[in-house]
Design a protein around this motif. Structure first.
Motif, PDB file in Angstrom:
ATOM      1  N   ALA A   1       0.860  -1.193   0.000  1.00  0.00           N
ATOM      2  CA  ALA A   1       0.000   0.000   0.000  1.00  0.00           C
ATOM      3  C   ALA A   1       0.885   1.229   0.000  1.00  0.00           C
ATOM      4  CB  ALA A   1      -0.918   0.011   1.220  1.00  0.00           C
ATOM      5  N   THR A   2       0.352   2.307  -0.563  1.00  0.00           N
ATOM      6  CA  THR A   2       1.112   3.551  -0.586  1.00  0.00           C
ATOM      7  C   THR A   2       0.178   4.733  -0.331  1.00  0.00           C
ATOM      8  OG1 THR A   2       2.649   4.922  -1.875  1.00  0.00           O
ATOM      9  CG2 THR A   2       0.865   3.877  -3.077  1.00  0.00           C
ATOM     10  N   GLY A   3       0.723   5.775   0.271  1.00  0.00           N
ATOM     11  CA  GLY A   3      -0.082   6.952   0.557  1.00  0.00           C
ATOM     12  C   GLY A   3       0.783   8.180   0.702  1.00  0.00           C
ATOM     13  N   SER A   4       0.131   9.298   0.992  1.00  0.00           N
ATOM     14  CA  SER A   4       0.841  10.559   1.136  1.00  0.00           C
ATOM     15  C   SER A   4       0.140  11.401   2.201  1.00  0.00           C
ATOM     16  CB  SER A   4       0.882  11.305  -0.190  1.00  0.00           C
ATOM     17  OG  SER A   4       1.631  12.506  -0.086  1.00  0.00           O
ATOM     18  N   THR A   5       0.698  12.555   2.451  1.00  0.00           N
ATOM     19  CA  THR A   5       0.137  13.503   3.399  1.00  0.00           C
ATOM     20  C   THR A   5      -0.291  14.764   2.660  1.00  0.00           C
ATOM     21  OG1 THR A   5       1.545  12.709   5.200  1.00  0.00           O
ATOM     22  CG2 THR A   5       0.599  14.898   5.440  1.00  0.00           C
ATOM     23  N   GLY A   6      -1.499  15.210   2.933  1.00  0.00           N
ATOM     24  CA  GLY A   6      -1.999  16.451   2.366  1.00  0.00           C
ATOM     25  C   GLY A   6      -2.760  17.218   3.423  1.00  0.00           C
ATOM     26  N   PHE A   7      -3.596  18.143   2.988  1.00  0.00           N
ATOM     27  CA  PHE A   7      -4.431  18.852   3.957  1.00  0.00           C
ATOM     28  C   PHE A   7      -5.761  19.206   3.316  1.00  0.00           C
ATOM     29  CE2 PHE A   7      -1.898  22.293   2.015  1.00  0.00           C
ATOM     30  CZ  PHE A   7      -2.853  23.270   1.719  1.00  0.00           C
ATOM     31  N   ALA A   8      -6.715  19.514   4.146  1.00  0.00           N
ATOM     32  CA  ALA A   8      -8.038  19.936   3.676  1.00  0.00           C
ATOM     33  C   ALA A   8      -8.457  21.162   4.474  1.00  0.00           C
ATOM     34  CB  ALA A   8      -9.056  18.812   3.842  1.00  0.00           C
ATOM     35  N   TYR A   9      -9.183  22.054   3.812  1.00  0.00           N
ATOM     36  CA  TYR A   9      -9.670  23.241   4.526  1.00  0.00           C
ATOM     37  C   TYR A   9     -11.126  23.497   4.196  1.00  0.00           C
ATOM     38  CZ  TYR A   9      -8.726  25.915   0.163  1.00  0.00           C
ATOM     39  OH  TYR A   9      -8.696  26.387  -1.129  1.00  0.00           O
ATOM     40  N   ASP A  10     -11.814  24.088   5.159  1.00  0.00           N
ATOM     41  CA  ASP A  10     -13.226  24.423   5.001  1.00  0.00           C
ATOM     42  C   ASP A  10     -13.321  25.719   4.195  1.00  0.00           C
ATOM     43  OD1 ASP A  10     -15.866  25.231   5.257  1.00  0.00           O
ATOM     44  OD2 ASP A  10     -16.039  24.575   7.340  1.00  0.00           O
ATOM     45  N   ASN A  11     -13.753  25.596   2.929  1.00  0.00           N
ATOM     46  CA  ASN A  11     -13.776  26.770   2.062  1.00  0.00           C
ATOM     47  C   ASN A  11     -14.913  27.734   2.370  1.00  0.00           C
ATOM     48  OD1 ASN A  11     -16.097  25.640   0.503  1.00  0.00           O
ATOM     49  ND2 ASN A  11     -14.546  24.152  -0.148  1.00  0.00           N
TER      50      ASN A  11
ATOM     51  N   TRP B   1       2.234  24.126   1.436  1.00  0.00           N
ATOM     52  CA  TRP B   1       2.393  23.984   2.883  1.00  0.00           C
ATOM     53  C   TRP B   1       2.632  25.341   3.544  1.00  0.00           C
ATOM     54  CZ3 TRP B   1       0.488  20.049   5.123  1.00  0.00           C
ATOM     55  CH2 TRP B   1       0.482  18.791   4.504  1.00  0.00           C
ATOM     56  N   ALA B   2       3.212  26.274   2.814  1.00  0.00           N
ATOM     57  CA  ALA B   2       3.360  27.634   3.354  1.00  0.00           C
ATOM     58  C   ALA B   2       1.981  28.242   3.560  1.00  0.00           C
ATOM     59  CB  ALA B   2       4.199  28.490   2.403  1.00  0.00           C
ATOM     60  N   ASP B   3       1.070  28.027   2.612  1.00  0.00           N
ATOM     61  CA  ASP B   3      -0.310  28.497   2.763  1.00  0.00           C
ATOM     62  C   ASP B   3      -0.970  27.842   3.970  1.00  0.00           C
ATOM     63  OD1 ASP B   3      -0.008  29.959   0.419  1.00  0.00           O
ATOM     64  OD2 ASP B   3      -0.984  28.439  -0.836  1.00  0.00           O
ATOM     65  N   PHE B   4      -0.743  26.545   4.117  1.00  0.00           N
ATOM     66  CA  PHE B   4      -1.317  25.800   5.235  1.00  0.00           C
ATOM     67  C   PHE B   4      -0.880  26.391   6.571  1.00  0.00           C
ATOM     68  CE2 PHE B   4      -0.518  22.478   8.426  1.00  0.00           C
ATOM     69  CZ  PHE B   4      -1.784  21.922   8.578  1.00  0.00           C
ATOM     70  N   LEU B   5       0.407  26.589   6.733  1.00  0.00           N
ATOM     71  CA  LEU B   5       0.923  27.115   8.000  1.00  0.00           C
ATOM     72  C   LEU B   5       0.447  28.543   8.245  1.00  0.00           C
ATOM     73  CD1 LEU B   5       4.583  25.731   7.874  1.00  0.00           C
ATOM     74  CD2 LEU B   5       2.714  24.924   9.341  1.00  0.00           C
TER      75      LEU B   5
ATOM     76  N   LEU C   1     -14.293  12.773   4.274  1.00  0.00           N
ATOM     77  CA  LEU C   1     -15.199  13.262   3.237  1.00  0.00           C
ATOM     78  C   LEU C   1     -16.389  12.327   3.053  1.00  0.00           C
ATOM     79  CD1 LEU C   1     -12.578  14.428   0.592  1.00  0.00           C
ATOM     80  CD2 LEU C   1     -14.033  15.894   1.983  1.00  0.00           C
ATOM     81  N   LEU C   2     -16.144  11.033   3.131  1.00  0.00           N
ATOM     82  CA  LEU C   2     -17.225  10.061   2.996  1.00  0.00           C
ATOM     83  C   LEU C   2     -18.222  10.168   4.147  1.00  0.00           C
ATOM     84  CD1 LEU C   2     -15.195   6.927   1.836  1.00  0.00           C
ATOM     85  CD2 LEU C   2     -16.762   8.287   0.451  1.00  0.00           C
ATOM     86  N   ASN C   3     -17.743  10.630   5.303  1.00  0.00           N
ATOM     87  CA  ASN C   3     -18.609  10.768   6.479  1.00  0.00           C
ATOM     88  C   ASN C   3     -19.225  12.156   6.610  1.00  0.00           C
ATOM     89  OD1 ASN C   3     -18.044   8.125   7.342  1.00  0.00           O
ATOM     90  ND2 ASN C   3     -16.210   8.777   8.451  1.00  0.00           N
ATOM     91  N   GLU C   4     -18.915  13.034   5.671  1.00  0.00           N
ATOM     92  CA  GLU C   4     -19.342  14.430   5.746  1.00  0.00           C
ATOM     93  C   GLU C   4     -20.704  14.634   5.085  1.00  0.00           C
ATOM     94  OE1 GLU C   4     -19.781  18.023   6.622  1.00  0.00           O
ATOM     95  OE2 GLU C   4     -17.781  17.294   7.152  1.00  0.00           O
ATOM     96  N   LYS C   5     -21.600  15.338   5.779  1.00  0.00           N
ATOM     97  CA  LYS C   5     -22.918  15.635   5.216  1.00  0.00           C
ATOM     98  C   LYS C   5     -22.819  16.597   4.035  1.00  0.00           C
ATOM     99  CE  LYS C   5     -25.452  14.951   9.562  1.00  0.00           C
ATOM    100  NZ  LYS C   5     -26.289  15.598  10.600  1.00  0.00           N
ATOM    101  N   ASN C   6     -21.862  17.518   4.119  1.00  0.00           N
ATOM    102  CA  ASN C   6     -21.672  18.502   3.055  1.00  0.00           C
ATOM    103  C   ASN C   6     -20.210  18.496   2.613  1.00  0.00           C
ATOM    104  OD1 ASN C   6     -21.916  20.660   1.282  1.00  0.00           O
ATOM    105  ND2 ASN C   6     -21.656  22.192   2.900  1.00  0.00           N
ATOM    106  N   PRO C   7     -19.793  17.463   1.866  1.00  0.00           N
ATOM    107  CA  PRO C   7     -18.381  17.352   1.503  1.00  0.00           C
ATOM    108  C   PRO C   7     -17.869  18.492   0.629  1.00  0.00           C
ATOM    109  CG  PRO C   7     -19.715  15.762   0.299  1.00  0.00           C
ATOM    110  CD  PRO C   7     -20.597  16.356   1.349  1.00  0.00           C
ATOM    111  N   GLU C   8     -18.767  19.205  -0.033  1.00  0.00           N
ATOM    112  CA  GLU C   8     -18.341  20.306  -0.893  1.00  0.00           C
ATOM    113  C   GLU C   8     -17.665  21.434  -0.121  1.00  0.00           C
ATOM    114  OE1 GLU C   8     -18.336  20.617  -4.190  1.00  0.00           O
ATOM    115  OE2 GLU C   8     -19.025  18.551  -4.354  1.00  0.00           O
ATOM    116  N   ARG C   9     -17.881  21.470   1.180  1.00  0.00           N
ATOM    117  CA  ARG C   9     -17.261  22.550   1.951  1.00  0.00           C
ATOM    118  C   ARG C   9     -15.761  22.316   2.167  1.00  0.00           C
ATOM    119  NH1 ARG C   9     -16.789  22.196   7.779  1.00  0.00           N
ATOM    120  NH2 ARG C   9     -17.398  20.151   8.599  1.00  0.00           N
ATOM    121  N   TRP C  10     -15.322  21.105   1.899  1.00  0.00           N
ATOM    122  CA  TRP C  10     -13.912  20.795   2.098  1.00  0.00           C
ATOM    123  C   TRP C  10     -13.164  20.817   0.766  1.00  0.00           C
ATOM    124  CZ3 TRP C  10     -11.738  20.903   6.666  1.00  0.00           C
ATOM    125  CH2 TRP C  10     -12.500  20.614   7.807  1.00  0.00           C
TER     126      TRP C  10
END
Length: 390
Positions: free
Chosen positions: A164-174, A184-188, A274-283
């Motif tokens: 299996a393979t994966g990575s690290t990212g981020f999500a924000y409430d738009n 990542w500079a934006d994230f911090l 996201l699968l558990n989110e009622k309004n996934p579009e906000r992320w």
């Protein structure tokens, strides 16, 4: 949801954290070093005779040693029904436990296949804990994604193939953060401003500190003391912005609780959020140009009593339809060619773009290395949590 794709062995953890580490933390965690104590009793061993089965007939058993809940029960059931072997899986609660048990047993555990994070593969192979793979016994070997093969931790894939393979990212409430975050500079920066007190970071020393190095164009695996000290100074001041340290923010419910506007996470875990989110579009989910990549692997245990069944099982997993079922269960790519396209066409597979990476992304992302800088990062991690009151 909006997607923005941009192109001696031990876990380093405090005693308080070690009790609640889960398998994802092990995958992204790391090693303090290759310890002589654990490996001193191991000597290189040659491959076994091929198990108890003969051509056309498999042995009745297959023993697997792995992280908890890291194989699809349905895939295993299908394999057993089709091929015969009864599959038994034992779980280890830490990578240290896995190494200690296999090293002490010297090929007598009865296990056939082992799940191993990348940094363990070559040291354990060279010490005889794992035995060399016979690629000719895997008819589907050519179906493995070249971008995951020939990596520095096992250049010839002598001891391993990807699991299996994966990575690290981020999500924000738009709906709360109106500007576009891409790096990542934006994230911090957002964490110190709009999302201050409403952000979460991964509860792991190596991955939590990654954004500092990635945002500043520094080597994530640096041993430079000045760079490590600068990272430490940054996070001690930054810690007060962080509400939660949670490796499973997507599955723990925190991402969906309304408490957070900005979350760092592993791609598969955030996909679950996201699968558990009622309004996934906000992320809005972001894979920054520069980040980490981790690869877990299958290895053949030294002294494996059922080699024939082990090879049959690995070959079974490399069939695209079985690989897709495994991907759906894990939420992470297993490295089999064609599965991404099949998943994209499947109505049952949601957000496949969060599980499969482009060759360009893979070429820019970095595997974690074992070096002298890790203990400093553990100190940074602990001091950041203290500054956050965690």
């Amino acid at each position: 949801m909006q997607i923005m794709n941009q192109e001696s062995i031990k876990i380093l953890a405090s005693q308080a954290m070690s009790a609640k580490l889960n398998r994802r933390m092990f995958l992204a965690g790391g090693l303090a070093g290759i310890g002589a104590v654990m490996l001193a009793g191991c000597s290189p061993q040659t491959s076994g005779s091929g198990g108890s089965g003969s051509a056309g007939q498999l042995s009745d058993e297959l023993g697997i040693y792995s992280f908890p809940s890291y194989s699809s029960p349905d895939v295993i059931k299908t394999f057993s029904a089709k091929n015969g072997p009864r599959v038994t899986i034992d779980s280890f609660t830490s990578a240290e436990e896995m190494v200690a048990k296999l090293s002490a047993a010297q090929g007598t555990t009865g296990y056939d296949l082992v799940t191993s994070p990348s940094a363990y593969v070559l040291p354990l192979g060279e010490k005889g804990v794992f035995q060399k793979l016979d690629h000719d016994r895997l008819s589907n070997y050519s179906k493995l994604n070249p971008s995951l093969m020939g990596r520095s931790f096992d250049p010839s894939n002598s001891y391993s193939i990807p699991k299996a393979t994966g990575s690290t990212g981020f999500a924000y409430d738009n709906t709360k953060i109106s500007r576009k975050l891409e790096t990542w500079a934006d994230f911090l920066d957002a964490g110190a401003n709009e999302a201050s007190g409403r952000m979460s970071m991964i509860d792991d020393a190596r991955t939590m500190t990654g954004p500092y190095f990635w945002a500043n164009g520094l080597d994530w695996n640096t041993e430079n003391k000045a760079h490590l000290k600068a990272c430490q100074d940054f996070f001690v001041k930054y810690g007060s912005n962080i509400k939660y340290f949670d490796t499973s923010v997507g599955t723990s419910g925190k991402m969906n609780s309304g408490e957070l506007d900005l979350v760092q996470g592993f791609n598969g875990d955030l996909r679950m959020g996201l699968l558990n989110e009622k309004n996934p579009e906000r992320w809005t989910f972001v894979f920054p140009d520069i980040s980490e990549v981790w690869i877990d692997n299958w290895a053949l245990a030294s002294g494996a009593p059922n080699e024939d069944a082990a090879y049959a099982y690995l070959d079974f997993l490399l069939e695209p339809k079985n690989a897709l079922a495994e991907v759906d269960y894990l939420g992470y790519d297993t490295g089999v060619l064609g599965v991404a396209e099949e998943a994209a066409m499947s109505n049952a597979t949601k957000y496949p773009e969060l599980m499969f990476f482009t060759p360009e992304q893979m070429s820019k992302w970095t595997l974690s290395e074992v070096n002298s800088g890790r203990q400093t990062l553990v100190d940074v991690w602990n001091e950041t949590k203290s500054a956050a009151g965690a």
